[in-house]
Motif scaffolding. Structure first.
Motif, PDB file in Angstrom:
ATOM      1  N   VAL A 102       0.870  -1.175   0.000  1.00 30.81           N
ATOM      2  CA  VAL A 102       0.000   0.000   0.000  1.00 30.81           C
ATOM      3  C   VAL A 102       0.905   1.222   0.000  1.00 30.81           C
ATOM      4  O   VAL A 102       1.775   1.358   0.866  1.00 30.81           O
ATOM      5  CB  VAL A 102      -0.934   0.024   1.230  1.00 30.81           C
ATOM      6  N   LEU A 103       0.708   2.087  -0.983  1.00 29.10           N
ATOM      7  CA  LEU A 103       1.447   3.347  -1.097  1.00 29.10           C
ATOM      8  C   LEU A 103       0.408   4.440  -1.307  1.00 29.10           C
ATOM      9  O   LEU A 103      -0.124   4.575  -2.416  1.00 29.10           O
ATOM     10  CB  LEU A 103       2.420   3.302  -2.279  1.00 29.10           C
ATOM     11  N   GLY A 104       0.069   5.153  -0.238  1.00 26.18           N
ATOM     12  CA  GLY A 104      -1.010   6.139  -0.333  1.00 26.18           C
ATOM     13  C   GLY A 104      -2.308   5.423  -0.635  1.00 26.18           C
ATOM     14  O   GLY A 104      -2.764   4.594   0.150  1.00 26.18           O
ATOM     15  N   ASN A 105      -2.887   5.700  -1.799  1.00 30.53           N
ATOM     16  CA  ASN A 105      -4.142   5.051  -2.201  1.00 30.53           C
ATOM     17  C   ASN A 105      -3.935   3.934  -3.219  1.00 30.53           C
ATOM     18  O   ASN A 105      -4.914   3.383  -3.725  1.00 30.53           O
ATOM     19  CB  ASN A 105      -5.120   6.094  -2.757  1.00 30.53           C
ATOM     20  N   ALA A 106      -2.693   3.635  -3.543  1.00 30.30           N
ATOM     21  CA  ALA A 106      -2.395   2.568  -4.508  1.00 30.30           C
ATOM     22  C   ALA A 106      -2.152   1.255  -3.756  1.00 30.30           C
ATOM     23  O   ALA A 106      -1.528   1.241  -2.694  1.00 30.30           O
ATOM     24  CB  ALA A 106      -1.166   2.924  -5.332  1.00 30.30           C
ATOM     25  N   VAL A 107      -2.640   0.170  -4.322  1.00 31.32           N
ATOM     26  CA  VAL A 107      -2.431  -1.165  -3.754  1.00 31.32           C
ATOM     27  C   VAL A 107      -1.913  -2.066  -4.875  1.00 31.32           C
ATOM     28  O   VAL A 107      -2.554  -2.184  -5.920  1.00 31.32           O
ATOM     29  CB  VAL A 107      -3.733  -1.765  -3.167  1.00 31.32           C
ATOM     30  N   TYR A 108      -0.750  -2.654  -4.648  1.00 27.14           N
ATOM     31  CA  TYR A 108      -0.146  -3.599  -5.589  1.00 27.14           C
ATOM     32  C   TYR A 108      -0.048  -4.947  -4.894  1.00 27.14           C
ATOM     33  O   TYR A 108       0.479  -5.034  -3.787  1.00 27.14           O
ATOM     34  CB  TYR A 108       1.257  -3.144  -6.010  1.00 27.14           C
TER      35      TYR A 108
ATOM     36  N   ALA B 242      -4.710  -9.906  -9.337  1.00 29.52           N
ATOM     37  CA  ALA B 242      -5.805  -8.980  -9.036  1.00 29.52           C
ATOM     38  C   ALA B 242      -6.363  -9.332  -7.666  1.00 29.52           C
ATOM     39  O   ALA B 242      -6.624 -10.497  -7.378  1.00 29.52           O
ATOM     40  CB  ALA B 242      -6.886  -9.090 -10.098  1.00 29.52           C
ATOM     41  N   LEU B 243      -6.514  -8.341  -6.847  1.00 34.56           N
ATOM     42  CA  LEU B 243      -7.080  -8.517  -5.513  1.00 34.56           C
ATOM     43  C   LEU B 243      -8.561  -8.156  -5.571  1.00 34.56           C
ATOM     44  O   LEU B 243      -8.924  -7.143  -6.175  1.00 34.56           O
ATOM     45  CB  LEU B 243      -6.343  -7.582  -4.545  1.00 34.56           C
ATOM     46  N   PRO B 244      -9.426  -8.972  -4.965  1.00 34.80           N
ATOM     47  CA  PRO B 244     -10.846  -8.591  -4.957  1.00 34.80           C
ATOM     48  C   PRO B 244     -11.024  -7.183  -4.373  1.00 34.80           C
ATOM     49  O   PRO B 244     -10.285  -6.774  -3.465  1.00 34.80           O
ATOM     50  CB  PRO B 244     -11.489  -9.651  -4.055  1.00 34.80           C
ATOM     51  N   ALA B 245     -11.998  -6.462  -4.880  1.00 33.64           N
ATOM     52  CA  ALA B 245     -12.222  -5.065  -4.470  1.00 33.64           C
ATOM     53  C   ALA B 245     -12.392  -4.930  -2.962  1.00 33.64           C
ATOM     54  O   ALA B 245     -11.861  -3.989  -2.358  1.00 33.64           O
ATOM     55  CB  ALA B 245     -13.432  -4.493  -5.204  1.00 33.64           C
ATOM     56  N   ASP B 246     -13.115  -5.873  -2.322  1.00 27.36           N
ATOM     57  CA  ASP B 246     -13.322  -5.748  -0.881  1.00 27.36           C
ATOM     58  C   ASP B 246     -12.020  -5.932  -0.108  1.00 27.36           C
ATOM     59  O   ASP B 246     -11.782  -5.264   0.910  1.00 27.36           O
ATOM     60  CB  ASP B 246     -14.399  -6.718  -0.386  1.00 27.36           C
ATOM     61  N   VAL B 247     -11.124  -6.791  -0.580  1.00 32.06           N
ATOM     62  CA  VAL B 247      -9.838  -6.999   0.099  1.00 32.06           C
ATOM     63  C   VAL B 247      -8.926  -5.797  -0.162  1.00 32.06           C
ATOM     64  O   VAL B 247      -8.175  -5.373   0.718  1.00 32.06           O
ATOM     65  CB  VAL B 247      -9.181  -8.322  -0.334  1.00 32.06           C
ATOM     66  N   GLN B 248      -9.027  -5.221  -1.355  1.00 34.88           N
ATOM     67  CA  GLN B 248      -8.265  -4.005  -1.642  1.00 34.88           C
ATOM     68  C   GLN B 248      -8.697  -2.884  -0.691  1.00 34.88           C
ATOM     69  O   GLN B 248      -7.861  -2.160  -0.151  1.00 34.88           O
ATOM     70  CB  GLN B 248      -8.477  -3.595  -3.097  1.00 34.88           C
ATOM     71  N   GLU B 249      -9.994  -2.769  -0.450  1.00 34.75           N
ATOM     72  CA  GLU B 249     -10.493  -1.774   0.516  1.00 34.75           C
ATOM     73  C   GLU B 249     -10.001  -2.084   1.923  1.00 34.75           C
ATOM     74  O   GLU B 249      -9.688  -1.175   2.691  1.00 34.75           O
ATOM     75  CB  GLU B 249     -12.023  -1.701   0.482  1.00 34.75           C
TER      76      GLU B 249
ATOM     77  N   ALA C 297       3.589  -3.064   3.662  1.00 39.60           N
ATOM     78  CA  ALA C 297       3.362  -4.323   2.951  1.00 39.60           C
ATOM     79  C   ALA C 297       2.510  -5.194   3.861  1.00 39.60           C
ATOM     80  O   ALA C 297       2.842  -5.388   5.035  1.00 39.60           O
ATOM     81  CB  ALA C 297       4.668  -5.026   2.621  1.00 39.60           C
ATOM     82  N   ILE C 298       1.419  -5.684   3.343  1.00 41.56           N
ATOM     83  CA  ILE C 298       0.496  -6.519   4.113  1.00 41.56           C
ATOM     84  C   ILE C 298       0.634  -7.956   3.625  1.00 41.56           C
ATOM     85  O   ILE C 298       0.530  -8.219   2.426  1.00 41.56           O
ATOM     86  CB  ILE C 298      -0.957  -6.026   3.950  1.00 41.56           C
ATOM     87  N   ASP C 299       0.884  -8.849   4.556  1.00 43.95           N
ATOM     88  CA  ASP C 299       0.984 -10.271   4.223  1.00 43.95           C
ATOM     89  C   ASP C 299      -0.322 -10.964   4.556  1.00 43.95           C
ATOM     90  O   ASP C 299      -0.887 -10.779   5.637  1.00 43.95           O
ATOM     91  CB  ASP C 299       2.136 -10.931   4.992  1.00 43.95           C
ATOM     92  N   TRP C 300      -0.781 -11.751   3.599  1.00 44.23           N
ATOM     93  CA  TRP C 300      -2.029 -12.504   3.689  1.00 44.23           C
ATOM     94  C   TRP C 300      -1.751 -13.972   3.427  1.00 44.23           C
ATOM     95  O   TRP C 300      -0.768 -14.311   2.791  1.00 44.23           O
ATOM     96  CB  TRP C 300      -3.014 -12.065   2.609  1.00 44.23           C
ATOM     97  N   ARG C 301      -2.670 -14.815   3.840  1.00 43.26           N
ATOM     98  CA  ARG C 301      -2.753 -16.189   3.340  1.00 43.26           C
ATOM     99  C   ARG C 301      -4.098 -16.285   2.648  1.00 43.26           C
ATOM    100  O   ARG C 301      -5.130 -15.913   3.219  1.00 43.26           O
ATOM    101  CB  ARG C 301      -2.683 -17.219   4.471  1.00 43.26           C
ATOM    102  N   LEU C 302      -4.069 -16.742   1.410  1.00 46.92           N
ATOM    103  CA  LEU C 302      -5.291 -17.014   0.664  1.00 46.92           C
ATOM    104  C   LEU C 302      -5.565 -18.494   0.838  1.00 46.92           C
ATOM    105  O   LEU C 302      -4.818 -19.339   0.332  1.00 46.92           O
ATOM    106  CB  LEU C 302      -5.118 -16.647  -0.808  1.00 46.92           C
ATOM    107  N   THR C 303      -6.612 -18.816   1.588  1.00 48.90           N
ATOM    108  CA  THR C 303      -6.897 -20.211   1.905  1.00 48.90           C
ATOM    109  C   THR C 303      -7.418 -20.946   0.672  1.00 48.90           C
ATOM    110  O   THR C 303      -7.894 -20.322  -0.282  1.00 48.90           O
ATOM    111  CB  THR C 303      -7.948 -20.335   3.030  1.00 48.90           C
TER     112      THR C 303
END
Length: 176
Positions: free
Chosen positions: A82-88, A111-118, A133-139
């Motif tokens: 996350v950099l300001g309002n950008a999410v990569y 591509a990250l789902p819109a709700d997860v991007q929010e 940097a946000i670390d996730w696990r996609l189950t």
């Protein structure tokens, strides 16, 4: 961090932070697989095994510092910058428990789902981080589970592998 993110309605793994050997044993018994990492310091994530639970070893280790224990979440490593309002975001394919140990890890833009991007943007705001940097696990069931938000993440390897303009965006943020 985990408490604040959980209050946003974001899923987090069962977690315990402790330096009490009995708490560690109880947590280990209540989950099929447990991972651990130090509370501070950047050491790599490890599986909690029988050798770690040996009374003398456990007590010595916990005298030095508390540890974070988490129920292991099966699935795919995902990292969102996350950099300001950008999410990569990219998927990190690695056979290692901690992908930082895997020199052959593959980083693929996704591509990250819109709700997860929010959720990423909300997490950054809640933790007062303009850059993280946000670390996730996609189950395997398609759920995103939050692991942590790093306030000072490494990014050059990620940027090289994905082509995302992280350096450019970071410089822009710093110039504002």
């Amino acid at each position: 961090q985990l408490g604040a993110v959980h209050q946003l309605g974001v899923q987090i793994p069962p977690t315990m932070i402790t330096n009490d050997p009995e708490d560690v044993r109880r947590f280990a018994q209540s989950h099929a697989r447990v991972i651990f990492k130090p509370v501070y310091g950047g050491a790599h994530t490890r599986d909690l095994g029988p050798a770690h639970l040996a009374p003398h070893r456990l007590e010595l280790a916990l005298q030095l510092a508390p540890i974070t224990l988490q129920a292991y979440i099966p699935g795919t490593n995902v990292r969102s910058y996350v950099l300001g309002n950008a999410v990569y975001t990219a998927e990190i394919r690695s056979a290692s428990l901690d992908f930082r140990e895997d020199s052959h890890a593959v980083v693929l833009p996704m591509a990250l789902p819109a709700d997860v991007q929010e959720q990423c943007l909300a997490i950054a705001r809640t933790l007062f981080l303009t850059w993280t940097a946000i670390d996730w696990r996609l189950t395997p069931w398609g759920e995103y589970v939050f692991l942590e938000a790093n306030p000072s993440p490494m990014f050059l390897h990620f940027e090289r592998q994905t082509g995302f303009p992280i350096t450019q965006d970071l410089v822009h943020l710093l110039m504002q």
